[in-house]
Design a protein around this motif. Structure first.
Motif, mmCIF file in Angstrom:
data_model
loop_
_atom_site.group_PDB
_atom_site.id
_atom_site.type_symbol
_atom_site.label_atom_id
_atom_site.label_comp_id
_atom_site.label_asym_id
_atom_site.label_seq_id
_atom_site.Cartn_x
_atom_site.Cartn_y
_atom_site.Cartn_z
ATOM 1 N N LEU A 51 0.862 -1.169 0.000
ATOM 2 C CA LEU A 51 0.000 0.000 0.000
ATOM 3 C C LEU A 51 0.906 1.228 0.000
ATOM 4 O O LEU A 51 1.731 1.408 0.899
ATOM 5 N N VAL A 52 0.769 2.051 -1.044
ATOM 6 C CA VAL A 52 1.549 3.287 -1.138
ATOM 7 C C VAL A 52 0.532 4.418 -1.250
ATOM 8 O O VAL A 52 -0.178 4.507 -2.239
ATOM 9 N N GLY A 53 0.457 5.227 -0.232
ATOM 10 C CA GLY A 53 -0.606 6.225 -0.200
ATOM 11 C C GLY A 53 -1.925 5.493 -0.176
ATOM 12 O O GLY A 53 -2.165 4.663 0.703
ATOM 13 N N ASP A 54 -2.786 5.752 -1.157
ATOM 14 C CA ASP A 54 -4.032 4.985 -1.188
ATOM 15 C C ASP A 54 -4.047 4.010 -2.356
ATOM 16 O O ASP A 54 -5.084 3.485 -2.728
ATOM 17 N N ARG A 55 -2.854 3.772 -2.933
ATOM 18 C CA ARG A 55 -2.776 2.847 -4.069
ATOM 19 C C ARG A 55 -2.210 1.506 -3.649
ATOM 20 O O ARG A 55 -1.323 1.417 -2.809
ATOM 21 N N THR A 56 -2.743 0.461 -4.260
ATOM 22 C CA THR A 56 -2.215 -0.878 -4.031
ATOM 23 C C THR A 56 -1.293 -1.210 -5.201
ATOM 24 O O THR A 56 -1.711 -1.176 -6.354
ATOM 25 N N ILE A 57 -0.053 -1.516 -4.895
ATOM 26 C CA ILE A 57 0.976 -1.670 -5.919
ATOM 27 C C ILE A 57 1.631 -3.041 -5.794
ATOM 28 O O ILE A 57 1.902 -3.505 -4.686
ATOM 29 N N THR A 58 1.853 -3.672 -6.925
ATOM 30 C CA THR A 58 2.573 -4.942 -6.905
ATOM 31 C C THR A 58 4.058 -4.675 -7.111
ATOM 32 O O THR A 58 4.431 -3.865 -7.969
ATOM 33 N N ALA A 59 4.881 -5.326 -6.329
ATOM 34 C CA ALA A 59 6.320 -5.064 -6.405
ATOM 35 C C ALA A 59 7.119 -6.343 -6.295
ATOM 36 O O ALA A 59 6.606 -7.379 -5.865
ATOM 37 N N MET A 60 8.373 -6.258 -6.695
ATOM 38 C CA MET A 60 9.340 -7.338 -6.488
ATOM 39 C C MET A 60 10.438 -6.749 -5.606
ATOM 40 O O MET A 60 10.630 -5.547 -5.558
ATOM 41 N N LYS A 61 11.172 -7.636 -4.989
ATOM 42 C CA LYS A 61 12.301 -7.181 -4.195
ATOM 43 C C LYS A 61 13.467 -6.868 -5.133
ATOM 44 O O LYS A 61 13.744 -7.635 -6.048
ATOM 45 N N ALA A 62 14.128 -5.763 -4.924
ATOM 46 C CA ALA A 62 15.308 -5.448 -5.732
ATOM 47 C C ALA A 62 16.446 -6.386 -5.349
ATOM 48 O O ALA A 62 16.559 -6.791 -4.192
ATOM 49 N N ARG A 63 17.266 -6.716 -6.314
ATOM 50 C CA ARG A 63 18.336 -7.684 -6.057
ATOM 51 C C ARG A 63 19.278 -7.203 -4.963
ATOM 52 O O ARG A 63 19.802 -7.983 -4.189
ATOM 53 N N GLU A 64 19.450 -5.880 -4.910
ATOM 54 C CA GLU A 64 20.403 -5.340 -3.927
ATOM 55 C C GLU A 64 20.007 -5.638 -2.478
ATOM 56 O O GLU A 64 20.815 -5.506 -1.575
ATOM 57 N N LEU A 65 18.793 -6.067 -2.263
ATOM 58 C CA LEU A 65 18.369 -6.383 -0.894
ATOM 59 C C LEU A 65 18.908 -7.728 -0.421
ATOM 60 O O LEU A 65 18.816 -8.049 0.765
ATOM 61 N N GLY A 66 19.423 -8.508 -1.337
ATOM 62 C CA GLY A 66 19.997 -9.792 -0.950
ATOM 63 C C GLY A 66 18.937 -10.747 -0.467
ATOM 64 O O GLY A 66 17.840 -10.814 -1.000
ATOM 65 N N ARG A 67 19.275 -11.460 0.614
ATOM 66 C CA ARG A 67 18.378 -12.536 1.041
ATOM 67 C C ARG A 67 17.257 -12.082 1.958
ATOM 68 O O ARG A 67 16.323 -12.835 2.232
ATOM 69 N N LYS A 68 17.369 -10.892 2.458
ATOM 70 C CA LYS A 68 16.351 -10.427 3.400
ATOM 71 C C LYS A 68 14.977 -10.387 2.719
ATOM 72 O O LYS A 68 14.802 -9.773 1.682
ATOM 73 N N ALA A 69 14.015 -11.059 3.343
ATOM 74 C CA ALA A 69 12.674 -11.131 2.748
ATOM 75 C C ALA A 69 11.804 -9.994 3.275
ATOM 76 O O ALA A 69 11.917 -9.597 4.432
ATOM 77 N N ALA A 70 10.963 -9.489 2.421
ATOM 78 C CA ALA A 70 9.951 -8.531 2.863
ATOM 79 C C ALA A 70 8.751 -9.344 3.323
ATOM 80 O O ALA A 70 8.322 -10.274 2.642
ATOM 81 N N VAL A 71 8.229 -9.032 4.488
ATOM 82 C CA VAL A 71 7.075 -9.773 5.007
ATOM 83 C C VAL A 71 5.929 -8.810 5.283
ATOM 84 O O VAL A 71 6.118 -7.590 5.318
ATOM 85 N N VAL A 72 4.760 -9.374 5.495
ATOM 86 C CA VAL A 72 3.578 -8.556 5.754
ATOM 87 C C VAL A 72 3.830 -7.658 6.971
ATOM 88 O O VAL A 72 4.345 -8.107 7.988
ATOM 89 N N GLY A 73 3.470 -6.415 6.807
ATOM 90 C CA GLY A 73 3.673 -5.446 7.886
ATOM 91 C C GLY A 73 4.940 -4.633 7.725
ATOM 92 O O GLY A 73 5.101 -3.601 8.385
ATOM 93 N N ASP A 74 5.841 -5.068 6.857
ATOM 94 C CA ASP A 74 7.090 -4.332 6.654
ATOM 95 C C ASP A 74 6.810 -2.955 6.072
ATOM 96 O O ASP A 74 5.938 -2.792 5.222
ATOM 97 N N ARG A 75 7.574 -1.973 6.529
ATOM 98 C CA ARG A 75 7.585 -0.660 5.888
ATOM 99 C C ARG A 75 8.703 -0.707 4.864
ATOM 100 O O ARG A 75 9.826 -1.049 5.201
ATOM 101 N N VAL A 76 8.376 -0.356 3.640
ATOM 102 C CA VAL A 76 9.365 -0.493 2.569
ATOM 103 C C VAL A 76 9.448 0.790 1.741
ATOM 104 O O VAL A 76 8.531 1.611 1.754
ATOM 105 N N SER A 77 10.574 0.918 1.030
ATOM 106 C CA SER A 77 10.746 2.012 0.079
ATOM 107 C C SER A 77 10.695 1.427 -1.315
ATOM 108 O O SER A 77 11.336 0.413 -1.591
ATOM 109 N N LEU A 78 9.922 2.063 -2.192
ATOM 110 C CA LEU A 78 9.728 1.517 -3.534
ATOM 111 C C LEU A 78 10.139 2.521 -4.605
ATOM 112 O O LEU A 78 9.943 3.726 -4.451
ATOM 113 N N VAL A 79 10.675 1.976 -5.687
ATOM 114 C CA VAL A 79 10.967 2.799 -6.866
ATOM 115 C C VAL A 79 10.386 2.101 -8.092
ATOM 116 O O VAL A 79 9.910 0.974 -8.007
ATOM 117 N N GLY A 80 10.489 2.774 -9.230
ATOM 118 C CA GLY A 80 10.005 2.178 -10.471
ATOM 119 C C GLY A 80 8.587 2.629 -10.762
ATOM 120 O O GLY A 80 8.190 3.738 -10.379
#
Ligand SMILES: Nc1nc2c(ncn2[C@@H]2O[C@H](COP(=O)(O)OP(=O)(O)OP(=O)(O)O)[C@@H](O)[C@H]2O)c(=O)[nH]1
Ligand SMILES: [Mg+2]
Ligand SMILES: [Zn+2]
Length: 336
Positions: A51-80
């Protein structure tokens, strides 16, 4: 009430205008200065719905994040592509520091721990009063995970139309842990939804429990239809034709706000990652009784003070039994 963790990564250093002048405080520029902030609502294999603002956005993890998984509830930064349009994909470039983590392993000797939910402040441990039968040991395990992960526990006993709550209340009613008794009919007609909501307002609550105890039924009663529709819930039909939840999903509460997170049912709640010395914190009825224990007591030895504590009637024998089982077991597929 919602906490946005800060990440100490170098590329997180923000260029903040100086109050007095206009010069930036630092010359280190963020790598993704145009990144938008969002929250992970659900993860389906590699696809992460945010959820970004009031939009629902589908995303992938950027490779630079390595093995760390994004899980429900995570606050994330998105580009693209942040349009949220069909067939577009954004990239998650940063996962914010977590204020809490609910972890579990498949069983006690499984070294692979997974984070089920991040940044929740409450764990609603859902247990049916019948169908399926209550499993106090699973409840105790969830309590350990809550205390260990920094979440406050809430006990939800469902299906009171099928069996009375008295027996379970004997075990948990005196623990100083808030609890609610519900049943499906009352969720819609009576005050049960309000009684549950009282504990949820302004907080992020993860619902966990055995499959079939009524987590999704509860969450659906709490979250208005239009809010649910926007998130694209993934459900599967079991062999017996029942719907079962296959991935965790965060849903916004109306009114005063807050989040509820539905999760897939579990058979067991492995605690391989929890230091045994911390298990006792999830037994507030027994913990004060350990004052008379010898140093580094295993709580399962002749000098353990807990036997006397229970004999004096200061806690229930079943609770001491449960603690000892939990401390002793490293058995597989244990969770009843
Ligand atoms: N009798 C009765 N049945 C209920 C109640 N709440 C839920 N059920 C039924 O129990 C079954 C399971 O409910 P769900 O809400 O799907 O359970 P769940 O905990 O989400 O299950 P998983 O997604 O598999 O983990 C459904 O058939 C519900 O209709 C209740 O209060 N009383
Ligand atoms: Mg479900
Ligand atoms: Zn002891």
């Amino acid at each position: 009430m919602r906490r946005y963790g800060r990440n100490a990564d170098e590329d997180d250093i923000r260029v903040r205008p100086n109050r007095k002048g206009n010069r930036p405080r630092t010359s280190i520029r963020p790598k993704h200065e145009d990144a938008a902030e969002g929250m992970v609502l659900t993860v389906d294999r590699g696809r992460i719905t945010c959820l970004v603002g009031d939009r629902t956005i589908t995303a992938m993890k950027a490779r630079e994040l390595g093995r760390k998984a994004a899980v429900v509830g995570d606050r994330v930064s998105l580009v693209g592509d942040l349009s949220g349009n069909k067939d577009t994909l954004a990239r998650i470039v940063r996962i914010g520091e977590r204020s809490s983590v609910l972890r579990r392993t498949a069983d006690d000797d499984d070294p692979y721990e997974r984070v089920v939910v991040a940044n929740a402040d409450q764990l609603a441990i859902v247990t049916a009063l019948a169908d399926p039968e209550p499993r106090p040991r699973l409840v105790d395990r969830c309590l350990v995970a809550a205390f260990d992960g920094g979440l406050e526990p809430l006990l939800v006993m469902t299906k009171s139309d099928l069996a009375p709550p008295e027996k379970l209340l004997e075990l948990y009613g005196a623990l100083d842990i808030p609890y609610v008794v519900t049943n499906r009919e009352e969720l819609y007609d009576g005050g049960a939804a309000d009684r549950v909501r009282e504990h949820l307002t302004g907080r992020t609550t993860a619902f966990v429990g055995h499959s079939g105890v009524g987590k999704t039924t509860l969450v659906n009663a709490l979250v208005p239809e239009e809010r649910r529709r926007s998130t694209g819930h993934v459900n599967a039909v079991t062999g017996r034709g029942r719907h079962t939840t296959t991935s965790a999903l965060a849903l916004p509460l109306a009114g005063a706000g807050g989040w509820v997170i539905d999760t897939p049912g579990v058979r067991s709640f492995g605690l391989n990652h929890v230091d045994p010395s911390r298990v006792i914190h999830a037994f507030p009825d027994l913990e004060p009784g350990t004052e008379g224990c010898p140093r580094a007591c295993s709580h399962d030895e002749p000098d353990c003070a807990l036997d006397a504590w229970v004999e004096e009637g200061r806690a229930d024998t079943a609770r001491l039994y449960s603690l000892r089982r939990l401390l002793a077991t490293r058995e597989r597929h244990e969770g009843d």
